[in-house]
Design a protein around this motif. Sequence first.
Motif, mmCIF file in Angstrom:
data_model
loop_
_atom_site.group_PDB
_atom_site.id
_atom_site.type_symbol
_atom_site.label_atom_id
_atom_site.label_comp_id
_atom_site.label_asym_id
_atom_site.label_seq_id
_atom_site.Cartn_x
_atom_site.Cartn_y
_atom_site.Cartn_z
ATOM 1 N N LEU A 196 42.527 40.570 42.144
ATOM 2 C CA LEU A 196 43.553 41.612 42.087
ATOM 3 C C LEU A 196 44.956 41.050 42.312
ATOM 4 O O LEU A 196 45.909 41.479 41.664
ATOM 5 N N MET A 197 45.106 40.075 43.196
ATOM 6 C CA MET A 197 46.439 39.508 43.429
ATOM 7 C C MET A 197 46.876 38.636 42.261
ATOM 8 O O MET A 197 48.070 38.526 41.973
ATOM 9 N N ASN A 198 45.921 38.014 41.569
ATOM 10 C CA ASN A 198 46.271 37.304 40.331
ATOM 11 C C ASN A 198 46.827 38.272 39.300
ATOM 12 O O ASN A 198 47.763 37.946 38.569
ATOM 13 N N LYS A 199 46.223 39.471 39.229
ATOM 14 C CA LYS A 199 46.710 40.497 38.297
ATOM 15 C C LYS A 199 48.138 40.896 38.651
ATOM 16 O O LYS A 199 48.983 41.074 37.774
ATOM 17 N N TRP A 200 48.423 41.043 39.957
ATOM 18 C CA TRP A 200 49.772 41.419 40.382
ATOM 19 C C TRP A 200 50.783 40.333 40.014
ATOM 20 O O TRP A 200 51.884 40.626 39.560
ATOM 21 N N LEU A 201 50.405 39.072 40.178
ATOM 22 C CA LEU A 201 51.315 37.964 39.878
ATOM 23 C C LEU A 201 51.633 37.865 38.390
ATOM 24 O O LEU A 201 52.665 37.287 38.017
ATOM 25 N N GLN A 202 50.764 38.398 37.534
ATOM 26 C CA GLN A 202 51.000 38.299 36.092
ATOM 27 C C GLN A 202 52.286 39.017 35.691
ATOM 28 O O GLN A 202 52.828 38.773 34.610
ATOM 29 N N ASP A 203 52.780 39.917 36.545
ATOM 30 C CA ASP A 203 54.002 40.659 36.225
ATOM 31 C C ASP A 203 55.242 39.780 36.342
ATOM 32 O O ASP A 203 56.314 40.163 35.896
ATOM 33 N N PHE A 204 55.107 38.599 36.945
ATOM 34 C CA PHE A 204 56.229 37.668 37.085
ATOM 35 C C PHE A 204 56.092 36.551 36.054
ATOM 36 O O PHE A 204 55.032 35.929 35.941
ATOM 37 N N ALA A 205 57.169 36.307 35.316
ATOM 38 C CA ALA A 205 57.152 35.187 34.369
ATOM 39 C C ALA A 205 57.119 33.863 35.120
ATOM 40 O O ALA A 205 56.557 32.872 34.638
#
Length: 796
Positions: free
Chosen positions: A743-752
Amino acid sequence: MKNKGFTFINVLGLALGLATCLLIVFYVFDELSYDRYNTKADRIYRVNEDLKLGENNVLYAVCMPPLAQALKSDFPYVENTVRIKYAGLSHVKKGTTNIPENKIAFADPSLFDVFTLPMVNGSPATALAEPNSVVITETIAKKYFGSTNVVGKTLTFENNAFYKVTGVIREMPLQSHFNYDFFISMSTFPDSRSAQWLRSDYNTYVLFKDAADHKKLEAAFPAFLNKYSGPEMQSQLKMSMAAFEKAGSFFRLNLTPLTDIHLRSKRTGELGPNSTIEYVYIFSAIALFILIIACVNFMNLSTARSSNRAREVGVRKVLGSSKTHLVFQFLAESILVTIAATAIALFAAIALLPAFNQLAGKDIVVNSHTFAWLLPALLIIVLVVGSLAGSYPAFFLSAFQPIDVLKGKLTAGFKNGGLRSVLVVFQFSISIFLIIGTLVIYKQLHYIQTRDIGYNRNQVLVVQNTFELNNQAQTFKQEIKQLPGVENATLTGFLPTSSAKNTSIFFKDASFDQKKALFPQTWEVDEDYINTLGMKMAVGRSFSAQMQTDSSGIIINEAAAKFLGLKDPLNKPLYRSNGGKQDLANSKAYHIIGVVKDFNFSSLHDVISPMVLVLAHNTGALSIRVNTKNLPALMSQIQNKWSGLSPNVKMNYSFMDEDFDALYRSEQRMGTVSVAFASLAIIIACLGLFGLAAYAAEQRTKEIGIRKILGASISTIAAMLSLDFIKLVFIAILISLPVGWFLMNKWLQDFAYRVNIQWWILPLAGVTAILIAFITISFQSIKAALTNPVESLRSE
């Protein structure tokens, strides 16, 4: 009263969980309420523009100047349209003082028909009909005139522009995606009458006669654009709309519901800073998790203590109590305790709301409208939680046969509590996940603050709105550069930390082939820009005041060079249209004099896109690189220079590092709030574990006494009592680590630009949970192990 310790833990844990949950619910409801104050909100949509030119793709929240009128004329199901355009900062005279005001916008007369902005003075139908008319809020009316009865009076803006006050409205709700104090009639702004269909400048809103009509309009947009924009496209790009799309580009319109703008729109040209629906989802999940943890604790402790009441049930049944009466008694007790915890939680949430507002950057207030939904919701929580927690003793214990109970045949030990074990695993899984989330959010925020962003934001003072100095802005810059402690200064409003943005179309060659088009950010800067902001050149040089040919020179960034496929970009030409037809006669040729290393000129959520720097005169702001230990003295000198050139206008300034931090304020707030909530979740989980450990020790008092008599040491007994719980925490770790990582990997995807989740974060979260659990349990375990065995065995 008989079990004060357990009652205290039960009430405290549930109250803490409910109070935290309520604060998050206030936040979520506030976010979801944006723009819903408009009585016609379900029929209002904003028109957006999507443009793809070659490989360049831009999403706009603004549209063409004549669009609004054309929509109203061409489509009978469009009830009305309105345009709003931010007017920028201006100064309003009050006596001899010029007061800066930046909440100013131009608006069409239909503003008050589309949006719900109650007018306390004036006529909404005619308030913005005439040029040089302005509608102001009650606060502004009192600020400049001392009264709200000001219709017909005049406000004087800078450069002696006079505006007649034609209306006074109530303060705009904070839950609005735009918020202005001054609405100037659109007819005052000459550009609003432009007939151009290939430019984007105005936020345009449509009010439909029926909420379902938006689908008809979206279906009609292609033909509508072809009718109005097609001729200009043929003229400027020498191709039809069909040929334009066939070549892989597109020019499209679409609609966004008014109530979706705040949480679901991140377009160029927004009227204010928007939030994101992801934060609503994240905080809603955290609220649910914390509520579940608190309820699990309450149920665990209630069911654990209930077996101690087996004899009471047996005696009551012998004395004639029916099963129905016993069920009612246990449920009533549970619901009463839940009511007490809920009442404490409600008062605590209201008391903590100001601190939470400061933490989350909100202005939430609890009023009668809040209680209209809050009280029913709390009643449901009381009934559900109270019934679930009381259901075990109510239905299980009341079914016992009195003879079995009184003979002691129902003294099941703690290890038989399979449901309790599952619930402990569940709540610690949530706690460990929150620990992982907090660590990852902290790492990402630290990365944002320490990453090399391509320029040096430290020790840069930004004097805002130097255009107020008019022709003396350049004089101000030169005087500031002479001050001791000033290394350099650059005069331009285009800064990596400002909202000023501008795009232009450049072509790789004179054929104006859109496949070879570049659609970069195009910033007007001076010769000191690169040096003042500490940027680095990859190849070539910066602008020079001594090089007259630099007026036709440009500097591109590495992203632009890569996009153009230029291995040796120096002295290569780029062609820029000056409007009208795209041909050599109506364009200007630029030559590339240098390539600046990529720098982040927008959020780290976005990939660095192509950038072109043009040497031009822009007086938006003066950025000053300082190098002094006596900053107050330097600030005083700069203030004196400003006052000498503009005595009636206040100097506004900021520091670039603070402006940079402001870009990520929402992430920083999210990180802080997440840490607070994760800590609370862990505290609530530990309260439950503390209570269960005490109960387990109490259940095994005689066993502990026998073990001590047989030679068991204190450490052995403490380890034995702790092991049952530590096993459950280990199981929780095995469940939560992969879920947290995913889930935290998914959140980080929002940052280039983002960190990777380092391997040590997962075991650190697990070890932290074990330590917290062990410390919580060991207190009760050691206390039980130290008990004199004579006390526990003398009755035998």
